[in-house]
Design an enzyme around this catalytic site. Structure first.
Site, short mmCIF file in Angstrom:
data_model
loop_
_atom_site.label_atom_id
_atom_site.label_comp_id
_atom_site.label_asym_id
_atom_site.label_seq_id
_atom_site.Cartn_x
_atom_site.Cartn_y
_atom_site.Cartn_z
N TYR A 153 0.84 -1.21 0.00
CA TYR A 153 0.00 0.00 0.00
C TYR A 153 0.87 1.25 0.00
O TYR A 153 0.71 2.13 -0.85
CB TYR A 153 -0.91 -0.02 1.23
CG TYR A 153 -1.89 1.12 1.30
CD1 TYR A 153 -2.96 1.20 0.41
CD2 TYR A 153 -1.79 2.10 2.29
CE1 TYR A 153 -3.88 2.25 0.49
CE2 TYR A 153 -2.71 3.14 2.37
CZ TYR A 153 -3.75 3.21 1.48
OH TYR A 153 -4.67 4.23 1.56
N TYR A 167 3.35 13.62 -14.28
CA TYR A 167 2.37 14.05 -15.29
C TYR A 167 2.16 15.55 -15.23
O TYR A 167 1.88 16.19 -16.25
CB TYR A 167 1.03 13.29 -15.12
CG TYR A 167 0.97 12.06 -16.01
CD1 TYR A 167 1.82 10.98 -15.77
CD2 TYR A 167 0.11 11.99 -17.10
CE1 TYR A 167 1.80 9.86 -16.58
CE2 TYR A 167 0.08 10.87 -17.92
CZ TYR A 167 0.92 9.82 -17.66
OH TYR A 167 0.90 8.72 -18.48
#
Ligand code: UDP
Length: 326
Positions: A153, A167
């Site tokens: 996780y 991005y």
């Protein structure tokens, strides 16, 4: 200031829409007048969380795994909330968790890039691991075991953060990162194994409350409506670096159990059980940034929030759900 993205948004994508936070987010966005496209592969999501939206013409749910590339038409803003999030779940389905945070996040970012849409990613206090700085400001890089049981996780979420920033930096995508601390409220599944759901379910059923370790580890619990409010404010901001959204009121797990006993009026006893590996010793958000940037701070304290959940967990008990001690 640039026009906030959500103000001109018409169609909004929420991944993990059938989850605890995802479903509350869908409600809040619909209340703001948007159309919402929800995605969920129902791995840990629960259709019951969206049952009340059946027949709502501005809401659509598609059963889809974000790890598979997708495009269900133009969207103006994307909230990426798809991931297992309870330790019991992500330790059970670790590969799926790693994939959701890597391949999945990338697929959702690709869509934001294609449609030049705003993007908000649900990150987590687990990025700080077992923190050596307390409380945790966003500038703290964390103390994470990259190979322990929680790493599926923690590292997935850290990878997601890196991918989101990339991005933004390389492709100019209009991204945001929220670091969510422990949150609770109605729609937490009674069997999801988290501390509030376990203790509430156990208290209401007259079962022993399971405390892992000696119960001196701390968490800071944010009620769901406060969390969603902070997330929506962040979405409207132009901040690209992570922002902590959590309640800075810090409780030991033992104190938390006492609060649960008090508000439920239960006479359950406390039973100590082994502490899971790498369980963080302390956790508390420094929310200076959220206060200054978003004018946000939580309003609901633990006692009030627990009272607001009693009816919901009572129904979970009646449905036959059971606490899931680790
Ligand atoms: N915990 C506990 N009893 C339970 C479930 C959890 O004592 O039945 C403890 C757990 O060991 C951790 C804290 O409560 O220290 C919060 O656990 P949770 O699974 O809710 O989330 P985490 O913050 O660890 O991701």
């Amino acid at each position: 200031m640039r026009e906030p993205n959500t103000a001109r948004a018409r169609r909004i994508l929420v991944t993990g829409a059938a989850g605890f936070l995802g479903s509350h987010l869908c409600d809040a966005l619909l209340a703001e007048g948007h159309r919402v496209l929800g995605l969920d592969n129902l791995n840990t999501g629960n259709l019951a969380n969206l049952e009340h939206l059946r027949g709502e013409p501005r809401f659509e749910l598609i059963e889809h795994d974000i790890c598979e590339p997708f495009d269900f038409g133009r969207v103006d803003f994307l909230y990426n909330f798809a991931s297992p999030a309870s330790p019991v779940d992500y330790v059970r389905i670790g590969i799926e968790t790693l994939r959701a945070g890597s391949e999945g996040t990338r697929n959702v970012l690709e869509l934001a890039r294609k449609y030049e849409a705003g993007f908000l990613h649900a990150s987590t206090s687990e990025c700080y691991g077992d923190p050596t700085v307390h409380p945790q400001p966003e500038s703290y890089w964390g103390h994470v075991n990259p190979v322990g049981p929680r790493s599926v996780y923690d590292e997935a979420k850290r990878f997601s953060e890196a991918m989101v920033m990339a991005y933004h930096r390389y492709y100019g995508v209009d991204t945001r990162l929220v670091r969510i601390f422990n949150t609770y409220g109605p729609r937490l599944h009674g069997s999801d194994g988290r501390v509030i759901s376990n203790l509430m379910m156990q208290a209401l059923q007259g079962e022993d409350l399971t405390i892992y370790g000696d119960g001196t580890q701390t968490r800071s619990f944010c009620y769901v409506s406060d969390e969603i409010d902070g997330i929506l404010r962040l979405a409207r901001s132009n901040e690209h670096f992570p922002v902590n959204i959590g309640n800075p009121e810090e409780w030991t797990i033992l104190e938390c159990a006492r609060q649960v006993l008090e508000v439920t009026g239960s006479s359950s006893k406390i039973r100590f059980a082994p502490l899971p590996e790498d369980d963080p010793v302390q956790r508390r958000p420094d929310i200076t940034k959220a206060k200054e940037l978003l004018g946000w701070e939580p309003k609901i304290d633990l006692r009030t929030g627990l009272k607001l959940c009693i009816e919901y967990f009572q129904r979970s008990v009646e449905r036959g759900e059971k606490a899931t001690p680790a």
